[in-house]
Design a protein around this motif. Sequence first.
Motif, PDB file in Angstrom:
ATOM      1  N   ILE A  92       3.979  11.473   9.703  1.00 51.36           N
ATOM      2  CA  ILE A  92       4.217  11.482   8.256  1.00 51.36           C
ATOM      3  C   ILE A  92       3.835  10.132   7.659  1.00 51.36           C
ATOM      4  O   ILE A  92       3.159  10.072   6.632  1.00 51.36           O
ATOM      5  CB  ILE A  92       5.678  11.860   7.943  1.00 51.36           C
ATOM      6  CG1 ILE A  92       5.917  13.322   8.317  1.00 51.36           C
ATOM      7  CG2 ILE A  92       6.012  11.598   6.476  1.00 51.36           C
ATOM      8  CD1 ILE A  92       7.360  13.754   8.316  1.00 51.36           C
ATOM      9  N   LYS A  96       0.487   9.111   5.092  1.00 56.50           N
ATOM     10  CA  LYS A  96       0.623   8.412   3.812  1.00 56.50           C
ATOM     11  C   LYS A  96      -0.578   7.510   3.560  1.00 56.50           C
ATOM     12  O   LYS A  96      -0.914   7.234   2.408  1.00 56.50           O
ATOM     13  CB  LYS A  96       1.914   7.589   3.771  1.00 56.50           C
ATOM     14  CG  LYS A  96       3.168   8.433   3.648  1.00 56.50           C
ATOM     15  CD  LYS A  96       4.412   7.559   3.667  1.00 56.50           C
ATOM     16  CE  LYS A  96       5.676   8.393   3.632  1.00 56.50           C
ATOM     17  NZ  LYS A  96       6.884   7.544   3.718  1.00 56.50           N
ATOM     18  N   PHE A 101       1.207  12.215   1.800  1.00 56.60           N
ATOM     19  CA  PHE A 101       2.642  12.105   1.519  1.00 56.60           C
ATOM     20  C   PHE A 101       2.807  10.886   0.633  1.00 56.60           C
ATOM     21  O   PHE A 101       2.061   9.914   0.756  1.00 56.60           O
ATOM     22  CB  PHE A 101       3.457  11.913   2.806  1.00 56.60           C
ATOM     23  CG  PHE A 101       3.577  13.146   3.645  1.00 56.60           C
ATOM     24  CD1 PHE A 101       4.589  14.058   3.407  1.00 56.60           C
ATOM     25  CD2 PHE A 101       2.691  13.392   4.677  1.00 56.60           C
ATOM     26  CE1 PHE A 101       4.709  15.190   4.179  1.00 56.60           C
ATOM     27  CE2 PHE A 101       2.801  14.519   5.452  1.00 56.60           C
ATOM     28  CZ  PHE A 101       3.807  15.427   5.200  1.00 56.60           C
ATOM     29  N   LYS A 102       3.780  10.931  -0.221  1.00 58.55           N
ATOM     30  CA  LYS A 102       4.050   9.777  -1.086  1.00 58.55           C
ATOM     31  C   LYS A 102       4.821   8.725  -0.315  1.00 58.55           C
ATOM     32  O   LYS A 102       5.747   9.041   0.410  1.00 58.55           O
ATOM     33  CB  LYS A 102       4.845  10.194  -2.316  1.00 58.55           C
ATOM     34  CG  LYS A 102       4.058  11.021  -3.286  1.00 58.55           C
ATOM     35  CD  LYS A 102       4.856  11.310  -4.533  1.00 58.55           C
ATOM     36  CE  LYS A 102       4.024  12.139  -5.479  1.00 58.55           C
ATOM     37  NZ  LYS A 102       4.711  12.372  -6.742  1.00 58.55           N
ATOM     38  N   LYS A 104       7.480   5.810   0.075  1.00 48.82           N
ATOM     39  CA  LYS A 104       8.774   5.575  -0.579  1.00 48.82           C
ATOM     40  C   LYS A 104       8.882   4.146  -1.024  1.00 48.82           C
ATOM     41  O   LYS A 104       8.370   3.243  -0.500  1.00 48.82           O
ATOM     42  CB  LYS A 104       9.910   5.939   0.366  1.00 48.82           C
ATOM     43  CG  LYS A 104      10.003   7.421   0.601  1.00 48.82           C
ATOM     44  CD  LYS A 104      11.183   7.720   1.472  1.00 48.82           C
ATOM     45  CE  LYS A 104      11.253   9.232   1.717  1.00 48.82           C
ATOM     46  NZ  LYS A 104      12.372   9.584   2.532  1.00 48.82           N
TER      47      LYS A 104
END
Length: 104
Positions: A92, A96, A101-102, A104
């Motif tokens: 994951i 990014k 995926f964004k 954080k």
Amino acid sequence: MTYICPICGFDGLDEPAYNEFHDPSFEICLCCQFQFGDDDDVELENGLFMKREETHAMYRQAWIAKGAPIFMPKYYPQQFQSNGAVMKEHLIEQLKNIRLFKAK
């Protein structure tokens, strides 16, 4: 300096996958095994080729469906491996890098 694989997000390519003229490097990603200039050259029918971005997405989906196996585990960080595959948590984070995926 290393470069990011546009397929799996691995930050370990020796050169960019494609140069400023969009020519492929022919390098093979040590993580997902995609070869730029070969695996992205998918002919649909006589002289009609799949778009590069579509090929990337198709290959990525198949690679993840297989469990995200690492092509050359010897050269991939051991702390992010489990049984020859990229650990899900790290996958994951790695994806990014290519904005799947964004952050954080």
